[in-house]
Design an enzyme around this catalytic site. Structure first.
Site, PDB file in Angstrom:
ATOM      1  CG  ASP A  59      -9.535  -1.881  11.817  1.00 23.32           C
ATOM      2  OD1 ASP A  59      -9.401  -2.919  11.148  1.00 23.32           O
ATOM      3  OD2 ASP A  59      -9.236  -1.788  13.030  1.00 23.32           O
ATOM      4  CG  ASP A  63      -5.562  -4.569  12.077  1.00 26.52           C
ATOM      5  OD1 ASP A  63      -6.327  -3.615  11.791  1.00 26.52           O
ATOM      6  OD2 ASP A  63      -4.874  -5.165  11.230  1.00 26.52           O
ATOM      7  CG  ASP A  67      -9.551  -3.930   7.096  1.00 25.63           C
ATOM      8  OD1 ASP A  67     -10.673  -3.608   6.663  1.00 25.63           O
ATOM      9  OD2 ASP A  67      -9.359  -4.288   8.275  1.00 25.63           O
ATOM     10  CG  ASP A 136      -0.432   5.207  -5.703  1.00 25.58           C
ATOM     11  OD1 ASP A 136       0.568   5.486  -6.369  1.00 25.58           O
ATOM     12  OD2 ASP A 136      -0.983   5.983  -4.903  1.00 25.58           O
ATOM     13  CG  ASP A 238       4.838   7.095  -5.842  1.00 23.89           C
ATOM     14  OD1 ASP A 238       4.159   7.937  -5.235  1.00 23.89           O
ATOM     15  OD2 ASP A 238       6.006   6.801  -5.530  1.00 23.89           O
ATOM     16  CD  GLU A 292       4.066  11.969  -6.739  1.00 27.38           C
ATOM     17  OE1 GLU A 292       4.862  11.026  -6.702  1.00 27.38           O
ATOM     18  OE2 GLU A 292       3.664  12.566  -5.736  1.00 27.38           O
ATOM     19  CG  HIS A 358      -1.282  10.185  -0.199  1.00 29.95           C
ATOM     20  ND1 HIS A 358      -1.540  10.512  -1.517  1.00 29.95           N
ATOM     21  CD2 HIS A 358      -0.040   9.676  -0.181  1.00 29.95           C
ATOM     22  CE1 HIS A 358      -0.508  10.202  -2.262  1.00 29.95           C
ATOM     23  NE2 HIS A 358       0.425   9.689  -1.476  1.00 29.95           N
ATOM     24  CG  ASP A 359       2.203  12.714  -0.645  1.00 27.41           C
ATOM     25  OD1 ASP A 359       2.346  11.868   0.250  1.00 27.41           O
ATOM     26  OD2 ASP A 359       2.453  12.492  -1.838  1.00 27.41           O
TER      27      ASP A 359
HETATM   28  C1  NOJ Z   1       4.869  10.195  -3.662  1.00 26.44           C
HETATM   29  C2  NOJ Z   1       3.779   9.641  -2.812  1.00 26.44           C
HETATM   30  O1  NOJ Z   1       2.597  10.350  -3.041  1.00 26.44           O
HETATM   31  C3  NOJ Z   1       4.272   9.714  -1.398  1.00 26.44           C
HETATM   32  O2  NOJ Z   1       3.255   9.407  -0.472  1.00 26.44           O
HETATM   33  C4  NOJ Z   1       5.442   8.787  -1.241  1.00 26.44           C
HETATM   34  O3  NOJ Z   1       5.980   8.926   0.055  1.00 26.44           O
HETATM   35  C5  NOJ Z   1       6.531   9.089  -2.268  1.00 26.44           C
HETATM   36  N1  NOJ Z   1       5.999   9.310  -3.576  1.00 26.44           N
HETATM   37  C6  NOJ Z   1       7.501   7.950  -2.358  1.00 26.44           C
HETATM   38  O4  NOJ Z   1       6.917   6.839  -2.958  1.00 26.44           O
END
Ligand code: NOJ
Length: 581
Positions: A59, A63, A67, A136, A238, A292, A358-359
């Site tokens: 950051d 905030d 960024d 993305d 995505d 994806e 990130h998931d």
């Molecule tokens: C897959 C993404 O990797 C995830 O982070 C997102 O929540 C869902 N698609 C919906 O866009």
């Protein structure tokens, strides 16, 4: 309704990065290629991709939200890792229902992240350092705050009406569709304005776009061209496996949501859209593309990425990241999954190799051992694995430091909309909330989204303000500044391993063969190419192990090791070593 782990499921069918055939950019370099198609040299096969979650990286303005200027300030750090490409999670304008995966303007930058001028500086800064940028692209759905949706919902005759999927209420309630993120898992949301339901596979604020509409498709290609013209190097598409739908919305069997990928992914039409996208975008620019989802079978995966089909370039299959369990996982199964994906792509197509994104919760907490005794060793071992397999390696930011799961104990610590909605659902069902919270501690994706741990100062040096999500309490022990000073740190090992991959094309293109395949805790394999052969030995457990390689290791040269010395076939806990045979 069963608890469905949305990311696990979506990951299953995943196929992400795919690039294009042409390579004309100025910073293009590839190793002289071999003859067959899987081994034909391409920059995106040789790429080492570092995924940055912008919200949590750095950051610059206090905030509490990472960024673009923050990333710019860390470009030298990124370069120092040796990675050759960066994948940025969405940075476009968004009301942030799903941290940017709900886009309200595809041609602008999210206010919290900065401006288009910042983006231009970032792109140039990366390119000056010979690092490519993959963006993305979220076009299975938009935000409900996108102008298209505002118009679309305003009247049944609006010209944007068919950009989305609507069902007029006088036709009765549409057949049930499972939503991954909705509190009630209902993908149809009633909108009284036009007395109709709209479809949202994800949250109510993420209405699905209607890919049957050529006007919508044209808009998407225009957006992709806009970014390609700016000079970006690739797209990660995505949830694209969901884009095609049977818009008669027939009834699905009761309980289908337990296996919803089989119904949502790779519906007829998808390949036509990808071929069209290839014609309109990928054939005209030197960009790699990744959607994806790898479909539901190897055949699907190949249909998405075999070069002759002119669709995508690289499979990003999720089976490998779905193996970890809180109670532990089977190493033989892990070996089997990665071996099977390798062999399925040995001749045609190309795959990605990764253990986090990130998931997912943190790699070292899921696949290694995050105790003080073994955290560093196991993180080094896992990074050795990712960087020594065939396929393009994807490294998630923070894993080069062995950042761990967050250890949150209260639902109030979590920020992820999908998690908070599921929590409400669990409460509504009077489910065992303590058990749900324990489950989140191990697998919630917020574990992988805590701020990057730069140093031991307040908020780990991430922000001078209050971070949008709490910093992991272990930041005074695990941080980049401390590891910079230690030649044996996970960070410095990571750099060595990246350099080793770059210096040894056998690690990119070489044939992969399992060694001592039945071993229950050691993952051993050779990589072979153009008369060169490397042997990778990885002990995935906290117990010593003996592996039978059949090679005279005393005569082989050690290229890298995560202990100060190596003793051949006797491996210590989480030992990793690569030999040149
Ligand atoms: C897959 C993404 O990797 C995830 O982070 C997102 O929540 C869902 N698609 C919906 O866009």
């Amino acid at each position: 309704m069963p608890i469905i782990q949305p990311f696990r499921r979506i990951l299953f069918a995943a196929l992400l990065f795919a690039g294009c055939e042409q390579s004309t950019k100025q910073n293009e370099t590839t190793t002289a290629g071999a003859a067959d198609s899987a081994n034909a040299a391409k920059w995106w096969k040789e790429a080492i991709i570092y995924q940055i979650y912008p919200r949590s990286f750095k950051d610059s303005d206090g905030d509490g939200v990472g960024d673009l200027k923050g990333i710019i300030s860390k470009l030298d750090y990124i370069q120092s890792l040796g990675v050759t490409a960066v994948w940025l999670n969405p940075i476009y304008s968004s009301p942030n229902d799903d941290n940017g995966y709900d886009i309200s303007d595809y041609r602008n930058i999210m206010k919290e992240f900065g401006t288009m001028e910042d983006f231009d500086v970032l792109l140039k800064g990366l390119h000056d350092r010979k690092i490519k940028l993959i963006m993305d692209l979220v076009v299975n759905h938009s935000s409900d705050e996108h102008e298209w949706f505002k118009q679309s919902r305003s009247s049944r005759t609006n010209q944007y009406r068919n950009y989305y999927h609507w069902w007029e209420a006088e036709r009765g309630k549409p057949n049930y569709r499972y939503s991954l993120f909705d509190v009630n898992h209902d993908a149809w949301k009633y909108d009284s304005l036009t007395n109709s339901y709209y479809l949202h596979y994800f949250s109510r604020k993420q209405p699905d776009l209607n890919w049957e509409n050529p006007a919508l498709r044209k808009e998407v290609y225009g957006i992709m061209q806009f970014w390609a013209n700016k000079g970006i190097d690739g797209f990660r598409l995505d949830a694209f496996g969901f884009a095609a739908k049977d818009t008669t919305f027939p009834a699905f069997p009761k309980g289908y949501e337990k296996n919803f990928m089989a119904y949502y992914s790779m519906v007829p039409g998808i390949h036509d859209y990808l071929k069209e996208m290839h014609r309109e975008v990928f054939s005209k620019y030197d960009v790699m593309s990744v959607a994806e989802g790898a479909g539901n079978s190897f055949e699907d995966a190949h249909n998405l990425v075999d070069a002759s089909r002119k669709e995508l370039h690289m499979a990003y299959a999720f089976e490998g990241v779905d193996i970890a369990r809180a109670e532990g996982y089977s190493i033989p199964h892990f070996k089997k999954v990665f071996s099977k994906w390798d062999s399925a792509f040995a001749k045609e197509g190309w795959i990605s190799v990764f253990l986090a994104n990130h998931d997912q919760a943190r790699m070292v907490s899921r696949y290694g051992n995050d105790s003080e005794a073994y955290r560093d060793l196991s993180a080094k071992m896992l990074n050795t694995f990712i960087l020594s397999m065939r396929g393009t390696p994807y490294l998630y930011n923070g894993d080069e430091l062995a950042m761990t799961n967050a250890g949150f104990t209260s639902i109030n610590d979590y920020r992820d909309m999908a998690t908070l909605n599921e929590y409400k659902n669990q409460v509504n069902q009077k489910a065992d909330i303590a058990a749900y919270l324990r489950k989140l501690q191990f697998e919630c994706r917020d574990n992988g989204r805590t701020p990057f741990q730069w140093d031991a100062s307040a908020q780990a040096g991430f922000s001078t303000g209050k971070p949008w999500i709490n910093v992991n309490r272990n930041y005074t022990r695990i941080n980049a500044a401390t590891q910079e000073k230690d030649p044996n740190s996970v960070l410095n090992y990571f750099r060595k391993m990246v350099a080793l991959r770059k210096a040894n094309p056998v690690l990119t293109y070489g044939k992969y063969s399992l060694v001592d395949p039945e071993h229950t805790t050691v993952y051993a394999y050779t990589r072979e190419w153009k008369g060169e052969k490397l042997l990778v030995l990885l002990n995935f457990s906290d117990k010593p192990a003996t592996v039978k390689t059949g090679y005279a290791l005393d005569k082989a040269r050690v290229l890298i090791q995560n202990y100060p010395t190596s003793s051949g076939e006797q491996l210590r806990p989480y030992e990793a070593v690569i030999y040149k045979l």
